[in-house]
Design a protein around this motif. Structure first.
Motif, PDB file in Angstrom:
ATOM      1  N   ASN A 201      45.078  40.649  52.687  1.00 16.91           N
ATOM      2  CA  ASN A 201      44.021  41.504  53.204  1.00 16.91           C
ATOM      3  C   ASN A 201      44.277  41.938  54.649  1.00 16.91           C
ATOM      4  O   ASN A 201      44.376  43.126  54.948  1.00 16.91           O
ATOM      5  CB  ASN A 201      42.672  40.790  53.115  1.00 16.91           C
ATOM      6  N   CYS A 202      44.420  40.981  55.555  1.00 22.91           N
ATOM      7  CA  CYS A 202      44.556  41.330  56.977  1.00 22.91           C
ATOM      8  C   CYS A 202      46.007  41.415  57.432  1.00 22.91           C
ATOM      9  O   CYS A 202      46.277  41.826  58.561  1.00 22.91           O
ATOM     10  CB  CYS A 202      43.801  40.323  57.838  1.00 22.91           C
ATOM     11  N   LYS A 203      46.970  40.999  56.588  1.00 22.35           N
ATOM     12  CA  LYS A 203      48.407  41.116  56.842  1.00 22.35           C
ATOM     13  C   LYS A 203      48.922  40.188  57.943  1.00 22.35           C
ATOM     14  O   LYS A 203      50.032  40.360  58.426  1.00 22.35           O
ATOM     15  CB  LYS A 203      48.799  42.559  57.186  1.00 22.35           C
ATOM     16  N   LYS A 204      48.114  39.215  58.321  1.00 27.66           N
ATOM     17  CA  LYS A 204      48.578  38.264  59.323  1.00 27.66           C
ATOM     18  C   LYS A 204      49.513  37.235  58.675  1.00 27.66           C
ATOM     19  O   LYS A 204      49.303  36.852  57.526  1.00 27.66           O
ATOM     20  CB  LYS A 204      47.397  37.550  59.977  1.00 27.66           C
ATOM     21  N   PRO A 205      50.550  36.773  59.417  1.00 27.70           N
ATOM     22  CA  PRO A 205      51.465  35.758  58.862  1.00 27.70           C
ATOM     23  C   PRO A 205      50.716  34.478  58.526  1.00 27.70           C
ATOM     24  O   PRO A 205      49.811  34.055  59.255  1.00 27.70           O
ATOM     25  CB  PRO A 205      52.468  35.538  59.998  1.00 27.70           C
ATOM     26  N   LEU A 206      51.124  33.849  57.415  1.00 28.71           N
ATOM     27  CA  LEU A 206      50.454  32.628  56.964  1.00 28.71           C
ATOM     28  C   LEU A 206      51.290  31.377  57.204  1.00 28.71           C
ATOM     29  O   LEU A 206      50.837  30.271  56.892  1.00 28.71           O
ATOM     30  CB  LEU A 206      50.139  32.743  55.467  1.00 28.71           C
ATOM     31  N   GLY A 207      52.490  31.527  57.729  1.00 24.56           N
ATOM     32  CA  GLY A 207      53.340  30.356  57.976  1.00 24.56           C
ATOM     33  C   GLY A 207      52.663  29.369  58.901  1.00 24.56           C
ATOM     34  O   GLY A 207      52.239  29.725  59.995  1.00 24.56           O
ATOM     35  N   GLY A 208      52.553  28.117  58.470  1.00 23.73           N
ATOM     36  CA  GLY A 208      51.938  27.074  59.281  1.00 23.73           C
ATOM     37  C   GLY A 208      50.430  27.114  59.318  1.00 23.73           C
ATOM     38  O   GLY A 208      49.803  26.354  60.066  1.00 23.73           O
TER      39      GLY A 208
END
Length: 291
Positions: A201-208
């Motif tokens: 949805n917001c395209k922010k990285p999800l790593g960690g």
């Protein structure tokens, strides 16, 4: 190299040959070490032997010498390229062979790992682990293109350019299907680029970070609450599965946090207990009797 240490001339006085005693008057003779001899005897008894052709260096031949070694002038040539070395710089190498300076430099130069030819001073080259190549001989083992001074990856005895190494050895991202050359992460045993593993949805990285997977899509906590999570029929807040109330109660088409699933009348918690649904509301087993 110097010339021979004897004199050749025509005798004008009365002298006999030191060896055969023939008169030398009016004849060509050779004077060496204070002795006069005819040309024939000189060639037989006094002439030096050419170190190259192994034949005597006669009185009529030009002689060159170096360190007690002797050559005919036309035998004094580079062993490698046969260039005449009369009045030229040279080096005496193994087996008493003379070499010109160019051939000496070439012979002593390191050999290219690619073409096996010498790398002489001024040639552009590539060195790696005590091996050396001409710059144009240092090529990719896969595409055969010149790597030269560019980046490369060694694999055993082979060398790969960046592009070929990516396609041959690098892991492929589960999303974009392109090679992962550095970094990346793994989810459910599949590799991902860090920039590809993002919230749908917001395209922010999800790593960690905490996230939720829904039908092959990934959502950060905030977007999951806002866009995907079901709303609790009790408190009307999203049911995320995070923090308090990780257990969910589902009944017909509605869902509750486990702590919100309670009797409408007495507020007794009903999760994992018997309950009654009356006029669309939830009651414990006792309260409907008091309605």
């Amino acid at each position: 190299a110097g010339h021979g240490s004897y004199t050749v001339g025509t005798m004008s006085e009365r002298f006999d040959c030191h060896y055969c005693r023939d008169p030398l008057h009016g004849k060509k003779y050779v004077k060496k070490e204070g002795r006069h001899c005819c040309v024939k005897c000189f060639d037989k008894f006094c002439a030096n032997t050419c170190i190259e052709c192994k034949k005597p260096i006669g009185a009529d031949s030009k002689e060159l010498h170096f360190k007690n070694r002797y050559w005919h002038d036309n035998c004094f040539r580079c062993f490698k390229c046969y260039t005449s070395l009369v009045n030229e710089p040279f080096m005496l190498r193994e087996n008493n062979k003379v070499w010109c300076s160019n051939c000496t430099a070439t012979e002593d130069a390191p050999r290219c790992k690619g073409c096996f030819k010498p790398i002489i001073a001024g040639d552009q080259n590539v060195e790696y682990k005590k091996m050396v190549w001409h710059k144009d001989c240092f090529t990719c083992s896969q595409c055969k293109q010149v790597i030269g001074s560019g980046s490369f990856f060694p694999k055993g005895d082979d060398f790969y350019c960046v592009s070929c190494h990516e396609h041959k050895f690098a892991k492929t991202c589960a999303k974009c299907k392109n090679p992962i050359t550095s970094g990346g992460l793994t989810y459910q045993e599949q590799p991902w680029h860090s920039e590809c593993f993002i919230c749908s949805n917001c395209k922010k990285p999800l790593g960690g970070k905490r996230f939720t997977a829904v039908e092959d899509e990934f959502y950060c906590v905030e977007c999951y609450k806002e866009c995907v999570a079901k709303k609790c029929a009790g408190c009307k807040n999203p049911i995320t599965g995070f923090g308090r109330g990780t257990s969910v109660v589902n009944y017909e088409d509605e869902s509750w946090h486990d702590y919100c699933f309670k009797c409408t009348k007495c507020a007794r918690p009903l999760a994992n207990k018997r309950f009654v649904c009356h006029n669309g509301k939830i009651y414990c087993a006792e309260c409907p009797k008091r309605l």
